[in-house]
Design an enzyme around this catalytic site. Structure first.
Site, PDB file in Angstrom:
ATOM      1  N   ASP A 170      -5.385 -15.074   6.960  1.00  0.00           N
ATOM      2  CA  ASP A 170      -4.024 -15.571   6.725  1.00  0.00           C
ATOM      3  C   ASP A 170      -3.460 -16.365   7.895  1.00  0.00           C
ATOM      4  OD1 ASP A 170      -4.336 -14.255   4.360  1.00  0.00           O
ATOM      5  OD2 ASP A 170      -2.748 -12.779   4.685  1.00  0.00           O
TER       6      ASP A 170
ATOM      7  N   ARG B  41       0.844  -1.210   0.000  1.00  0.00           N
ATOM      8  CA  ARG B  41       0.000   0.000   0.000  1.00  0.00           C
ATOM      9  C   ARG B  41       0.876   1.255   0.000  1.00  0.00           C
ATOM     10  NH1 ARG B  41      -2.844  -3.975   2.096  1.00  0.00           N
ATOM     11  NH2 ARG B  41      -5.102  -3.890   2.300  1.00  0.00           N
TER      12      ARG B  41
ATOM     13  N   SER C 298     -11.160  -8.436  -0.195  1.00  0.00           N
ATOM     14  CA  SER C 298     -11.083  -7.011   0.177  1.00  0.00           C
ATOM     15  C   SER C 298     -10.033  -6.293  -0.660  1.00  0.00           C
ATOM     16  CB  SER C 298     -10.726  -6.880   1.661  1.00  0.00           C
ATOM     17  OG  SER C 298      -9.393  -7.302   1.872  1.00  0.00           O
TER      18      SER C 298
HETATM   19  O1  LIG Z   1      -5.135  -6.383   1.410  1.00  0.00           O
HETATM   20  C1  LIG Z   1      -4.249  -7.154   1.782  1.00  0.00           C
HETATM   21  O2  LIG Z   1      -3.071  -6.784   1.998  1.00  0.00           O
HETATM   22  C2  LIG Z   1      -4.607  -8.569   1.997  1.00  0.00           C
HETATM   23  C3  LIG Z   1      -5.925  -8.957   2.121  1.00  0.00           C
HETATM   24  C4  LIG Z   1      -6.343 -10.348   2.381  1.00  0.00           C
HETATM   25  O3  LIG Z   1      -6.934 -10.869   1.205  1.00  0.00           O
HETATM   26  P1  LIG Z   1      -8.530 -11.010   0.962  1.00  0.00           P
HETATM   27  O4  LIG Z   1      -9.157  -9.704   1.143  1.00  0.00           O
HETATM   28  O5  LIG Z   1      -8.594 -11.508  -0.448  1.00  0.00           O
HETATM   29  O6  LIG Z   1      -9.020 -12.012   1.965  1.00  0.00           O
HETATM   30  C5  LIG Z   1      -5.157 -11.221   2.803  1.00  0.00           C
HETATM   31  O7  LIG Z   1      -5.502 -12.581   2.721  1.00  0.00           O
HETATM   32  C6  LIG Z   1      -3.933 -10.964   1.975  1.00  0.00           C
HETATM   33  O8  LIG Z   1      -2.831 -11.747   2.397  1.00  0.00           O
HETATM   34  C7  LIG Z   1      -3.490  -9.529   2.077  1.00  0.00           C
HETATM   35  C1  LIG Z   2      -3.347 -14.448   0.619  1.00  0.00           C
HETATM   36  C2  LIG Z   2      -2.107 -13.995   0.676  1.00  0.00           C
HETATM   37  O1  LIG Z   2      -1.525 -13.195  -0.226  1.00  0.00           O
HETATM   38  P1  LIG Z   2      -2.033 -12.502  -1.574  1.00  0.00           P
HETATM   39  O2  LIG Z   2      -3.510 -12.637  -1.670  1.00  0.00           O
HETATM   40  O3  LIG Z   2      -1.591 -11.075  -1.430  1.00  0.00           O
HETATM   41  O4  LIG Z   2      -1.319 -13.198  -2.691  1.00  0.00           O
HETATM   42  C3  LIG Z   2      -1.243 -14.342   1.842  1.00  0.00           C
HETATM   43  O5  LIG Z   2      -0.150 -13.780   1.953  1.00  0.00           O
HETATM   44  O6  LIG Z   2      -1.621 -15.187   2.678  1.00  0.00           O
END
Ligand SMILES: O=C(O)C1=C[C@@H](OP(=O)(O)O)[C@@H](O)[C@H](O)C1
Ligand SMILES: C=C(OP(=O)(O)O)C(=O)O
Length: 409
Positions: free
Chosen positions: A292, A28, A146
């Site tokens: 995660d 970000r 998200s």
């Molecule tokens: O916005 C982010 O940095 C993340 C959002 C999450 O994904 P989802 O929103 O698809 O669950 C998470 O699982 C991912 O590792 C990182």
């Molecule tokens: C879901 C993950 O990553 P991304 O969706 O950013 O690939 C993660 O790091 O567990």
């Protein structure tokens, strides 16, 4: 690379580990820095995902390959779509080409973006011709990832009228959306999030600003799991963490109390102390805000012989691998009984483990890292162990620092 893992001789560990910046905050911050170059960033993640994001942002034409990085794929789609004069084909690994992106593409197209699918509709690779996006209102489903929402929010201050999002359906992974809004606020952008509406005001310039990335809480989860499986008296210190974190995975400090691990915050560090043996025989958690850490918790429960029912896991099938299916297979190799459905996992308690098992990792860093701590209970192997570099390249070295014996086999 296949690694063979053996427990430390001393299971009362007392060590300190420095973990690098959160990959979510890093990616970000990097995007915000691309929009507002007077932003500085400290404690960047040294992960592959951070690196591909940096390389992607440096390009303005040709192919941009973000490998396995979901955040880079989603954030760069919004970025390139809104950058007049840039034209790229945004692609990723074979798995990334199976991870859906239609919700984000349709939202951007309705704002005026020029994005086309290069192969299968709804999935990367994407051909993106950057344009000035003039519209400022869009509705999108919020129950799939998200990251689509965060991607739109990150470019929002650079749009001439900002952005108003209407979120449809149950909102998933909410802390990640709040993290995005908090970072926007930190650089002076006005935002609001009420009910299913998010508003971001436009901003042409921001004050000079340093974003200090907190270390990665998802990476910290593996040390919580280790502490939980170690002897009472174990103390593992991790830096650099804050009590008021932007990362939803900081809920670990609460969750692992159930496993006898207490967390103390002081001077940007957390101290994980194993104080008592686990008392419950069955634990239940809704992880829709912290997807995660599902793999970590499932493996901790296996190691401690505790049953669990984990819910809110509806996003796991579209992550680096289908994590529900992968967990069922790999926990099963140790003799576990695991039931899954489309959004939950149930593990039965057990006291004996099969040993000498080889855990497959499915190109998923968290499959490798979640199982690592289990070496405290059973010797086993991890296939393709280098996958950890997606978020935590130093993982195996840090386990060696704790006294784990790790050899290539
Ligand atoms: O916005 C982010 O940095 C993340 C959002 C999450 O994904 P989802 O929103 O698809 O669950 C998470 O699982 C991912 O590792 C990182
Ligand atoms: C879901 C993950 O990553 P991304 O969706 O950013 O690939 C993660 O790091 O567990």
């Amino acid at each position: 690379m296949r690694l063979q893992l053996f427990a430390p001789h001393n299971k009362k560990i007392q060590k300190t580990i420095a973990i690098t910046g959160s990959k979510s905050e890093t990616n970000r911050s990097l995007l915000l820095q691309a929009l507002f170059p007077n932003i500085k960033i400290e404690n960047l993640s040294n992960s592959d995902d951070g690196e591909v994001m940096q390389r992607g942002l440096a390009k303005s034409s040709g192919e941009v390959d973000i490998h396995h990085a979901g955040t880079a794929m989603r954030f760069l789609t919004a970025y390139f779509a809104s950058q007049e004069g840039k034209q790229v084909v945004l692609t990723g690994s074979k798995r990334m080409q199976e991870r859906p992106i239609k919700v984000l593409v349709e939202a951007l197209q309705s704002l005026g973006a020029d994005i086309q699918y290069e192969k299968e509709g709804g999935y990367p690779p994407l051909k993106i011709i950057g344009k000035k996006l003039k519209k400022s209102q869009v509705s999108l489903p919020a129950n799939i990832s998200s990251q689509y929402i965060s991607a739109l929010l990150l470019i929002a201050p650079s749009l001439e009228n900002g952005l108003e999002l209407e979120l449809i359906g149950k909102i998933t992974s909410v802390p990640y959306i709040k993290m995005t809004l908090a970072l926007l606020e930190q650089i002076g952008v006005q935002t609001s999030f009420e009910g299913n509406k998010i508003k971001v005001a436009p901003k042409q310039k921001v004050e000079d600003n340093t974003l200090v990335v907190e270390s990665d809480w998802s990476s910290a989860s593996y040390f919580y799991s280790i502490a939980a499986m170690c002897e009472a008296g174990t103390e593992i210190q991790l830096s650099s963490y804050k009590q008021s974190s932007l990362q939803g995975d900081s809920v670990l400090a609460e969750i692992y109390k159930d496993f006898g691990v207490e967390t103390t915050f002081s001077n940007n560090t957390i101290l994980l102390k194993k104080t008592t043996e686990i008392k419950s025989e069955h634990l239940e958690y809704d992880l829709s805000n912290a997807p995660d850490i599902a793999q970590t918790i499932a493996v901790t429960c296996l190691g401690l012989g505790v049953g669990c029912h984990l819910t809110g896991l509806h996003t796991l099938p579209i992550k680096e691998t289908d994590r529900l299916a992968a967990l069922q297979i790999e926990l099963g190799k140790f003799g576990a009984t695991v039931d899954i459905d489309s959004e939950s996992l149930t593990l039965q308690p057990q006291s004996n483990f099969n040993i000498g098992v080889a855990v497959d990792t499915y190109n998923d860093h968290r499959m490798a890292m979640a199982f690592g701590p289990l070496a405290l209970k059973a010797d086993f192997m991890v296939n393709d162990a280098e996958v950890v570099s997606k978020s935590y390249p130093d993982f195996w070295n840090d386990l060696k620092t704790l006294g784990f014996d790790i050899v290539e086999s």
